[in-house]
Design a protein around this motif. Sequence first.
Motif, mmCIF file in Angstrom:
data_model
loop_
_atom_site.group_PDB
_atom_site.id
_atom_site.type_symbol
_atom_site.label_atom_id
_atom_site.label_comp_id
_atom_site.label_asym_id
_atom_site.label_seq_id
_atom_site.Cartn_x
_atom_site.Cartn_y
_atom_site.Cartn_z
ATOM 1 N N HIS A 288 0.829 -1.208 0.000
ATOM 2 C CA HIS A 288 0.000 0.000 0.000
ATOM 3 C C HIS A 288 0.866 1.262 0.000
ATOM 4 O O HIS A 288 0.775 2.093 -0.905
ATOM 5 C CB HIS A 288 -0.954 -0.011 1.197
ATOM 6 C CG HIS A 288 -2.063 0.974 1.072
ATOM 7 N ND1 HIS A 288 -3.095 0.820 0.175
ATOM 8 C CD2 HIS A 288 -2.305 2.143 1.722
ATOM 9 C CE1 HIS A 288 -3.920 1.850 0.269
ATOM 10 N NE2 HIS A 288 -3.467 2.668 1.202
ATOM 11 N N GLY A 289 1.683 1.416 1.034
ATOM 12 C CA GLY A 289 2.684 2.480 1.045
ATOM 13 C C GLY A 289 2.153 3.887 1.194
ATOM 14 O O GLY A 289 2.862 4.847 0.879
ATOM 15 N N LEU A 290 0.922 4.044 1.678
ATOM 16 C CA LEU A 290 0.341 5.383 1.775
ATOM 17 C C LEU A 290 -0.129 5.687 3.192
ATOM 18 O O LEU A 290 -1.148 6.329 3.408
ATOM 19 C CB LEU A 290 -0.828 5.521 0.791
ATOM 20 C CG LEU A 290 -0.451 5.426 -0.687
ATOM 21 C CD1 LEU A 290 -1.683 5.476 -1.558
ATOM 22 C CD2 LEU A 290 0.533 6.532 -1.071
ATOM 23 N N LEU A 303 5.414 5.396 6.472
ATOM 24 C CA LEU A 303 5.649 3.997 6.799
ATOM 25 C C LEU A 303 5.913 3.210 5.520
ATOM 26 O O LEU A 303 5.179 3.363 4.536
ATOM 27 C CB LEU A 303 4.456 3.410 7.550
ATOM 28 C CG LEU A 303 4.043 4.155 8.827
ATOM 29 C CD1 LEU A 303 2.902 3.421 9.525
ATOM 30 C CD2 LEU A 303 5.237 4.298 9.768
ATOM 31 N N PRO A 304 6.938 2.369 5.514
ATOM 32 C CA PRO A 304 7.304 1.662 4.281
ATOM 33 C C PRO A 304 6.321 0.546 3.937
ATOM 34 O O PRO A 304 5.710 -0.065 4.813
ATOM 35 C CB PRO A 304 8.680 1.085 4.612
ATOM 36 C CG PRO A 304 8.667 0.909 6.094
ATOM 37 C CD PRO A 304 7.842 2.049 6.632
ATOM 38 N N ALA A 305 6.156 0.301 2.638
ATOM 39 C CA ALA A 305 5.397 -0.862 2.173
ATOM 40 C C ALA A 305 6.360 -2.044 2.182
ATOM 41 O O ALA A 305 7.213 -2.171 1.312
ATOM 42 C CB ALA A 305 4.847 -0.613 0.775
ATOM 43 N N LEU A 332 -2.260 8.609 9.588
ATOM 44 C CA LEU A 332 -3.084 8.887 8.418
ATOM 45 C C LEU A 332 -2.802 7.831 7.364
ATOM 46 O O LEU A 332 -1.644 7.558 7.041
ATOM 47 C CB LEU A 332 -2.774 10.271 7.835
ATOM 48 C CG LEU A 332 -3.339 10.552 6.430
ATOM 49 C CD1 LEU A 332 -4.859 10.599 6.452
ATOM 50 C CD2 LEU A 332 -2.752 11.843 5.857
ATOM 51 N N CYS A 333 -3.858 7.232 6.814
ATOM 52 C CA CYS A 333 -3.704 6.298 5.708
ATOM 53 C C CYS A 333 -4.739 6.659 4.645
ATOM 54 O O CYS A 333 -5.921 6.831 4.957
ATOM 55 C CB CYS A 333 -3.891 4.851 6.170
ATOM 56 S SG CYS A 333 -3.470 3.638 4.890
ATOM 57 N N VAL A 334 -4.287 6.786 3.410
ATOM 58 C CA VAL A 334 -5.177 7.138 2.306
ATOM 59 C C VAL A 334 -5.039 6.113 1.189
ATOM 60 O O VAL A 334 -4.087 5.320 1.167
ATOM 61 C CB VAL A 334 -4.871 8.551 1.756
ATOM 62 C CG1 VAL A 334 -5.066 9.602 2.833
ATOM 63 C CG2 VAL A 334 -3.453 8.620 1.181
ATOM 64 N N SER A 335 -5.974 6.137 0.252
ATOM 65 C CA SER A 335 -5.835 5.337 -0.961
ATOM 66 C C SER A 335 -5.186 6.192 -2.039
ATOM 67 O O SER A 335 -5.120 7.424 -1.926
ATOM 68 C CB SER A 335 -7.199 4.835 -1.429
ATOM 69 O OG SER A 335 -8.032 5.920 -1.782
ATOM 70 N N ASP A 336 -4.721 5.543 -3.117
ATOM 71 C CA ASP A 336 -3.999 6.304 -4.137
ATOM 72 C C ASP A 336 -4.906 7.265 -4.900
ATOM 73 O O ASP A 336 -4.427 8.206 -5.535
ATOM 74 C CB ASP A 336 -3.254 5.380 -5.098
ATOM 75 C CG ASP A 336 -4.170 4.411 -5.828
ATOM 76 O OD1 ASP A 336 -5.396 4.491 -5.654
ATOM 77 O OD2 ASP A 336 -3.655 3.556 -6.576
ATOM 78 N N GLY A 337 -6.239 7.079 -4.814
ATOM 79 C CA GLY A 337 -7.133 8.043 -5.442
ATOM 80 C C GLY A 337 -7.001 9.430 -4.854
ATOM 81 O O GLY A 337 -7.147 10.434 -5.562
#
Length: 391
Positions: A288-290, A303-305, A332-337
Amino acid sequence: MVVDADSVQQAEFRRQRALAGLGILDSGPEARFDRITRLAQQLFDVPMVSITLIDQNRQWRKSQLGLTTEAPREGAFCDVTVRQDAALIVSDASVDERFSDNPFVLGDPHLRFYAGEPLHAPGGDAVGTLCVLDTVPRELSPEQERVLRDLADWVQAELDRDDELDRAAIAQKGLLPRRQPRAPGFDVAAACEPSRGVSGDFYDWYDVDDDFCVSVADVMGKGMAAAIVAASVRTALRSAMDLADLQASVEAASRVVEEDLDQLATFVTLFHARVHPDGTIDYLDAGHGLAIIVRHTGRFERLPAGSLPLGLPVFEPRTPGRIQLGPRDALLCVSDGILDALGGDHALTRLEAIVRGSATAAGAVSRILSAARQGIPIDDMTAVVVRRSDR
C-alpha cells in the motif's frame, strides 16, 4: 368496460414511486444513453428519437434528438405506451382516430409517425419509453420492430445497472464501521468516496480485546467487481481477528481470497494495523505504502510498504513493523485516489498540514476529501485518521 378509478390511482402511485426510486429524473446527459439515441436515429432514419420518462405532469427526456428536454404529459404518445405497457406503433397519426386531434399532431412538432417501446423500473412498473418519431407517415417492418425492442432492452439494461449499483452501494455502506473503537484516548474517523457508485477501496476498524485493528485496502480496478473483492477481503480479515499475530491474520485473509484474485487477475494493496492502548502500533503494509505518522512536533514519517500486495506471489513472509504514536500524534492512511487527485506523492506534505491543522480526526478527513474533490478525482478515494489524545 368499467374503469376502477381507485385501482388506476393506486397503480399510478406505484409507478411514480418506482420512477422516483430510479433517481434519474433531471439528471444530466450521459454518453451511454446518448449513444443509444444516436444509433436509433441512424438505424431508423428519423429526425426525432427520445428516451422518455413519464413524470406526474410532464414527459422528461433523459436523452433526445430533435426534441426538447421536457414537454407536457397530457396528450403524449409516450403516456399511452406506458399506460398500455406494450409497444405502440402509429403509422399516420393524422388519420388515426385515437390521435388525429392530438395537440402534438395538430401543432408542433406535427407528428405523423410514432413507434415506442415501454421501459420498466426494477419492480416491473412501466415508467418510460424508447421512441422514434417522424413528421411524415411511415411503416415499420417486423425486423425493424425487433430492432426497436432490442434497443429498448439496451436502455433497460442501463437502468437496471444503475439500480444494481445503488443497491450495492447501500450494502457496501452497511459494511462500514459505525462506532468508534472502545479503546479510550483515541479519536478515529474515515470516509470513502467511490468513483463509480461502489468502491474498490474499503476501510474498517474493530475492537480486539483492549486493542483495535484498522484496515485500509485498495483493489486494482473500479466498479462492481472491485467492490465484491473488497468485501471479500474485509470479511476475510475480520474472520482472522482472533489471531493475535498480525502476520498470521493477513496471511490467513490472503489465502481466503487468493483464488478469487487469481481468477479476476487482480490484486489488493493493504495496510492493516493493531493499535494498543499505550499508542504502540503494529502494522503490516502489503504494497500500500500510503500511511504516514503525523507527529505533533517535527516532520511526518512515511511507513514503508514492506511486502507485495495480496494476489501477487510472495516468496518471503510478510513482515510486520512497529511504531509508537505519541500524545497528539496521528496515523493517516489514504488510498492512491487521494494522491492522484492532489497531484502525486508531493501531496503528502499537504495532507500532513491538513491533519496537523485539524482539531479532530473527523475534521481532518472532511478537509482531505474536500481538497481531493477540487483536484481531478479519477479513482475511489479513502482516508482514515487515528489520533491519540494529549495524555
